[in-house]
Motif scaffolding. Structure first.
Motif, short mmCIF file in Angstrom:
data_model
loop_
_atom_site.label_atom_id
_atom_site.label_comp_id
_atom_site.label_asym_id
_atom_site.label_seq_id
_atom_site.Cartn_x
_atom_site.Cartn_y
_atom_site.Cartn_z
N LEU A 87 11.79 13.14 -0.75
CA LEU A 87 12.36 11.92 -1.32
C LEU A 87 11.75 11.63 -2.68
CD1 LEU A 87 12.41 9.70 1.90
CD2 LEU A 87 14.41 10.56 0.66
N TYR A 88 10.44 11.77 -2.79
CA TYR A 88 9.77 11.42 -4.05
C TYR A 88 10.19 12.35 -5.17
CZ TYR A 88 6.26 8.98 -6.78
OH TYR A 88 5.65 8.19 -7.71
N LEU A 89 10.20 13.64 -4.89
CA LEU A 89 10.56 14.60 -5.93
C LEU A 89 12.03 14.51 -6.31
CD1 LEU A 89 8.49 17.74 -4.82
CD2 LEU A 89 7.94 16.04 -6.58
N ALA A 90 12.83 13.90 -5.43
CA ALA A 90 14.25 13.67 -5.74
C ALA A 90 14.46 12.36 -6.50
CB ALA A 90 15.07 13.67 -4.45
N ASP B 60 11.43 4.55 -3.65
CA ASP B 60 11.40 3.46 -2.68
C ASP B 60 11.58 3.98 -1.25
OD1 ASP B 60 11.05 1.65 -4.70
OD2 ASP B 60 13.16 1.04 -4.80
N GLU B 61 12.47 4.95 -1.10
CA GLU B 61 12.67 5.55 0.22
C GLU B 61 11.43 6.35 0.65
OE1 GLU B 61 16.69 7.36 0.90
OE2 GLU B 61 17.00 6.73 -1.18
N GLY C 88 -1.86 15.18 10.86
CA GLY C 88 -0.87 15.22 11.93
C GLY C 88 0.49 14.68 11.54
N TYR C 89 0.67 14.35 10.26
CA TYR C 89 1.94 13.78 9.80
C TYR C 89 2.76 14.85 9.07
CZ TYR C 89 -0.69 9.43 10.55
OH TYR C 89 -1.45 8.42 11.09
N GLU C 90 2.98 15.99 9.71
CA GLU C 90 3.66 17.10 9.04
C GLU C 90 5.08 16.74 8.62
OE1 GLU C 90 2.17 17.34 11.96
OE2 GLU C 90 0.65 18.94 11.89
N ALA C 91 5.86 16.23 9.56
CA ALA C 91 7.26 15.91 9.25
C ALA C 91 7.35 14.78 8.24
CB ALA C 91 8.00 15.53 10.54
N GLU C 92 6.49 13.76 8.41
CA GLU C 92 6.52 12.63 7.50
C GLU C 92 6.13 13.06 6.09
OE1 GLU C 92 5.35 10.97 11.59
OE2 GLU C 92 5.04 12.79 10.40
N VAL D 119 0.83 -1.21 0.00
CA VAL D 119 0.00 0.00 0.00
C VAL D 119 0.87 1.26 0.00
CG1 VAL D 119 -1.76 1.28 1.31
CG2 VAL D 119 -1.86 -1.21 1.18
N ARG D 120 2.05 1.15 0.55
CA ARG D 120 2.91 2.33 0.74
C ARG D 120 3.22 3.09 -0.55
NH1 ARG D 120 5.45 2.49 5.78
NH2 ARG D 120 5.14 0.62 7.06
N PRO D 121 3.60 2.42 -1.66
CA PRO D 121 3.95 3.19 -2.87
C PRO D 121 2.81 4.06 -3.38
CG PRO D 121 4.75 0.92 -3.05
CD PRO D 121 3.88 0.97 -1.83
N GLY D 122 1.57 3.60 -3.25
CA GLY D 122 0.43 4.40 -3.70
C GLY D 122 0.27 5.67 -2.88
N ILE D 123 0.41 5.54 -1.57
CA ILE D 123 0.32 6.72 -0.71
C ILE D 123 1.48 7.67 -1.00
CG2 ILE D 123 0.35 7.54 1.68
CD1 ILE D 123 -0.99 4.95 2.52
N ALA D 124 2.68 7.09 -1.18
CA ALA D 124 3.85 7.92 -1.47
C ALA D 124 3.69 8.67 -2.79
CB ALA D 124 5.10 7.06 -1.50
N LEU D 125 3.10 8.01 -3.79
CA LEU D 125 2.88 8.66 -5.09
C LEU D 125 2.03 9.91 -4.93
CD1 LEU D 125 2.70 8.84 -8.21
CD2 LEU D 125 0.79 7.21 -8.07
N TYR D 126 0.93 9.80 -4.18
CA TYR D 126 0.04 10.94 -4.02
C TYR D 126 0.64 12.00 -3.09
CZ TYR D 126 -3.84 8.86 -6.56
OH TYR D 126 -4.63 8.35 -7.55
#
Length: 347
Positions: A277-280, A284-285, A266-270, A239-246
């Motif tokens: 990471l994604y824009l760089a 995967d990270e 509430g996940y400001e830092a995350e 599930v993680r890659p989909g959330i990271a994509l958005y």
């Protein structure tokens, strides 16, 4: 609790349609077809109308910028006609990357445009002569902006229903308030039952206070990754890659609605880390940085007892339709998932 599914827009659509027909027999209530920058969803919804009998068909979503308001109304009326009154018009603003990058039109005033489009659609479905003077749409077109030959028209055929249900996909406070005011249904994304009231409660209350009673109660439609069993824990990572994509990649810094939502949860830092990471290009990270709590809260993955508890949590948070995103890798397993979800929801 109603059970829906998102139709795949990859592969052989005939196989997808045949599977949805089988899922309908297993208790599926809703079939949603996305419209992204691939084949249009209208043709596929029309195909589904011909091969299904009971399931509600839903566009998920038509971007408000890609069709004129009258064409949106005509399309919805046509799909409602061929399906025998089983269509729901799902609308949303999409985002500037797609609207300006694919459709080539300015991404402006999404709230005002949405309100006017819904007004125009309902006027068309009532078969009134279309006259609309708004901030974004003027119909007929004034003489100083065209030939001067435009005149008010009304829909030739009588629709199956003069009020086709409208679903608005919305995330921001004002967008959600608008959905609660004017739409029959609302679709958020990454719905966190325990934090939803803090993020959207005030907007829902403000919109509901202005809501026409004829619309009925707001149907809340939520897409949720689903896998039920004793050995499905590993699928949480899928599930993680989909959330990271958005959260990370759907927009630039300061212009990403999904990143804003993660911050409001509430996940400001995350959210900041995932986006950097994604824009760089370190996707995967970025996926690994998605908080486990967010993955678990917005999914239905685990043993039957856990999934049953989470369904109850979604219901308690106001969700009325769960749109399944099965993690299973075969039609047979997806069928079993729908059957089990139907059983658990009916409890």
């Amino acid at each position: 609790m109603r059970i829906g599914i998102q139709a795949s827009y990859s592969g052989d659509f005939k196989e997808t349609a045949a599977e949805i027909r089988d899922l309908e027999s297993a208790g599926l209530d809703v079939a949603m077809v996305a419209e992204v920058y691939t084949f249009d969803s209208v043709s596929q919804l029309g195909y589904l109308a011909a091969v299904t009998e009971r399931v509600e068909l839903m566009s998920g979503i038509f971007p408000i910028y890609s069709r004129t308001p009258a064409l949106i109304a005509m399309t919805a009326a046509g799909l409602d006609f061929v399906s025998g009154g089983r269509f729901t018009l799902g609308l949303g603003a999409s985002g500037p990357q797609v609207i300006e990058g694919w459709h080539g039109v300015p991404y402006d005033a999404p709230l005002q445009r949405t309100r006017e489009i819904v007004e125009i659609c309902r006027q068309v479905w009532r078969r009134e002569r279309l006259v609309h003077e708004g901030a974004k749409y003027t119909v007929p077109l004034p003489a100083d902006r065209g030939t001067g030959l435009g005149k008010p028209l009304k829909l030739i055929n009588t629709p199956v229903r003069e009020r086709i249900p409208v679903l608005l996909a919305a995330l921001g406070p004002k967008n959600v308030e608008l959905a609660a005011e004017i739409a029959e249904k609302w679709e958020p994304i990454f719905f966190h039952p325990e934090r939803a009231a803090d993020v959207w409660g005030a907007s829902i209350a403000a919109g509901t206070a202005k809501r026409d009673a004829a619309l009925g109660a707001l149907d809340v439609v939520v897409g949720v990754p689903v896998a039920i069993g004793e050995d499905v824990e590993h699928l949480l990572d899928a599930v993680r890659p989909g959330i990271a994509l958005y959260v990370g990649g759907m927009g630039a810094k300061g212009k990403n609605f999904y990143n804003d939502l993660a911050r409001r949860y509430g996940y400001e830092a995350e959210a900041e880390t995932i986006q950097e990471l994604y824009l760089a290009g370190r996707k995967d990270e970025a996926a690994a940085a998605v908080p486990e709590d967010l993955v678990r809260a917005t999914s239905l993955i685990g043993p039957e007892s856990h999934v049953a508890e989470r369904i109850a949590a979604f219901a308690a948070a106001g969700v009325t339709t769960i749109n399944l995103q099965p993690m299973d890798d075969s039609p047979e397993n997806r069928l079993r998932t729908v059957e089990k979800m139907r059983e658990l929801a009916d409890r």
